[in-house]
Enzyme design. Sequence first.
Site: not given
Length: 285
Positions: A113, A165
Amino acid sequence: MFKNLSDFIKWLGDHFKGMLFLLILLIVFMPTSESKLKPANLQEIRLTGPIMDADKVLKEIDKAKKDNDIKGVLFNVNSPGGAVPPSIEICHAIKELKEKKPVIAYASGIMASGSYYASIYANKIIANPGSIVGSIGVIMEAPNLRELMEKVGVGTQVVKAGEYKEAGTPTREWTPKEREELERLTKDTYELFVSDVAKARGLDVNNSSAYADAHIFSSKRAKETGLIDEIATKSRAKEEITSLAKVKNPIWKEKDKLESFFEELSSKSILKLQSYFYGLKSTVF
């Protein structure tokens, strides 16, 4: 000397600080060999454990880049990856370093990764025969604590401006629009990852399913897919960077003894935790 175990434990507790102080003095003032009087011409930089902050590694890379005595760098990686921004920071720092002097990335354990991302621009990637390489993918996750919070009797109060949000909140299930927004963000990051790997390694971005898709490879399969260049041990990686750097008499840079002592102590603790948690994860694959 000690009547029983409790006496020994008490004595160890009373004298531990003094013993530690003497050990540090011994490390600091231990005589160095004559070879250390000559300036080092090769350096090993380690990337160990989860990547959450890049400052320490970036500082080492920058020093190596500016040190005219250092002719080549061995980038020793044993990390399961981590956060996206610091991984990219290290990736580009290695790229800039390579423009000044050769860099060999060595997978000494796990190069997966983010830590693979950090290594892609090295001149060559060499992996230990038993190493794990790949996991080119991106994940975003959060627990859904709604039922637990209801049982405990805890609620949330939210005031927000902007539809997305609260995307990623752990206090409830995500709405379809929030999930779509987060999936778009994850996809964008994944496409950047794949694009950079393909560019750095000379791979076909349209055939990314062969080397990306978060596949986890043995060193043998990683070489077959083009993610690494060679399967070998650390001694071979050192020979390769010595050759690329055109160094006839290799002298490896050593860290300050006190710094090295505490770093080694810290690294061992991190690796023990890493091996434990990675072991739990590996049962899923």
